[in-house]
Write a protein that holds these residues in place. Structure first.
Motif, short mmCIF file in Angstrom:
data_model
loop_
_atom_site.label_atom_id
_atom_site.label_comp_id
_atom_site.label_asym_id
_atom_site.label_seq_id
_atom_site.Cartn_x
_atom_site.Cartn_y
_atom_site.Cartn_z
N GLU A 1 0.84 -1.20 0.00
CA GLU A 1 0.00 0.00 0.00
C GLU A 1 0.87 1.26 0.00
O GLU A 1 0.58 2.22 -0.71
CB GLU A 1 -0.91 -0.01 1.23
N THR B 1 -10.51 9.60 -1.54
CA THR B 1 -11.14 9.06 -2.74
C THR B 1 -11.50 7.59 -2.61
O THR B 1 -12.44 7.14 -3.24
CB THR B 1 -10.24 9.25 -3.98
N GLN B 2 -10.76 6.84 -1.83
CA GLN B 2 -11.08 5.43 -1.66
C GLN B 2 -12.10 5.22 -0.55
O GLN B 2 -12.38 4.10 -0.17
CB GLN B 2 -9.82 4.61 -1.38
N LYS B 3 -12.59 6.31 -0.02
CA LYS B 3 -13.62 6.29 1.03
C LYS B 3 -13.18 5.46 2.25
O LYS B 3 -13.99 4.93 2.97
CB LYS B 3 -14.94 5.77 0.47
N LYS B 4 -11.89 5.39 2.46
CA LYS B 4 -11.37 4.74 3.66
C LYS B 4 -11.46 5.70 4.84
O LYS B 4 -11.47 5.30 5.97
CB LYS B 4 -9.90 4.37 3.48
N ILE C 1 -5.76 9.81 -1.30
CA ILE C 1 -6.04 8.38 -1.44
C ILE C 1 -7.10 7.96 -0.44
O ILE C 1 -8.06 7.28 -0.79
CB ILE C 1 -4.75 7.54 -1.30
N TYR C 2 -6.94 8.37 0.80
CA TYR C 2 -7.93 7.99 1.80
C TYR C 2 -9.28 8.64 1.52
O TYR C 2 -10.32 8.03 1.73
CB TYR C 2 -7.44 8.32 3.21
#
Length: 181
Positions: free
Chosen positions: A46, A89-92, A86-87
């Motif tokens: 990751e 847009t990836q809905k994390k 990243i967090y």
């Protein structure tokens, strides 16, 4: 040729999409940037993906590099923003505003000496198990030096939400550290 001239020519080459210059820049900064990304990721794969995405942005944006800061600082900033993106847009990364702004999170100041007793690798391994929303805020504030207000602005959240999540992150990490005693 001095190192500065070499770096200047690499930056100039990257601005012209020269693959040799891009490879040189990547090789020069990737070890430090991978270490930075490891703080935001849960595993090496990751972190590598995050770093590669960050370098893609670096290569796109390098013609805009104004030399107001060092190149390393500029790349570092891009990597941090890449991690946040990243967090997002990836809905994390989901923060919930469903608590009282004065939620009790406890006083952790008296436990600061516990953090100094562990090696960095142990803390990093613990942090990689931390929930994403806590990990990102802890890194941004403690490691990368963003204020809680700046984090709230970047995340589009209320400052009190960020404050509570930061305290939760500290509590989460402190609980794991105390379990290792």
């Amino acid at each position: 040729m001095t190192k500065k001239l070499d770096l200047d020519s690499i930056v100039e080459g990257c601005s012209k999409n020269d693959r040799t210059s891009q490879q040189a820049l990547f090789e020069m900064f990737s070890p430090k940037m991978l270490a930075l990304c490891m703080r935001y990721a849960h595993n090496k794969e990751e972190a590598e993906d995050m770093m590669i995405e960050g370098f893609v942005t670096v290569f796109k944006q390098i013609p805009n590099f104004k030399k107001k800061s060092s190149l390393e600082t500029w790349i570092h900033t891009i990597m941090v923003h890449t991690a946040i993106d990243i967090y997002r847009t990836q809905k994390k990364f989901r923060l919930h505003d469903d608590f009282d702004e004065h939620e009790e999170v406890g006083d952790l100041a008296s436990n600061e000496d516990i953090f100094t007793k562990l090696q960095a690798q142990q803390i990093l391994a613990m942090m990689q198990k931390m929930p994403d929303e806590l990990l990102v805020i802890l890194n941004l504030h403690v490691i990368d030096g963003f204020t809680l207000t700046e984090i709230a602005e970047q995340m589009g959240k209320n400052i009190n939400t960020i404050r509570v999540y930061f305290m939760r992150a500290r509590r989460w990490l402190l609980d794991r550290i105390q379990d290792t005693k």
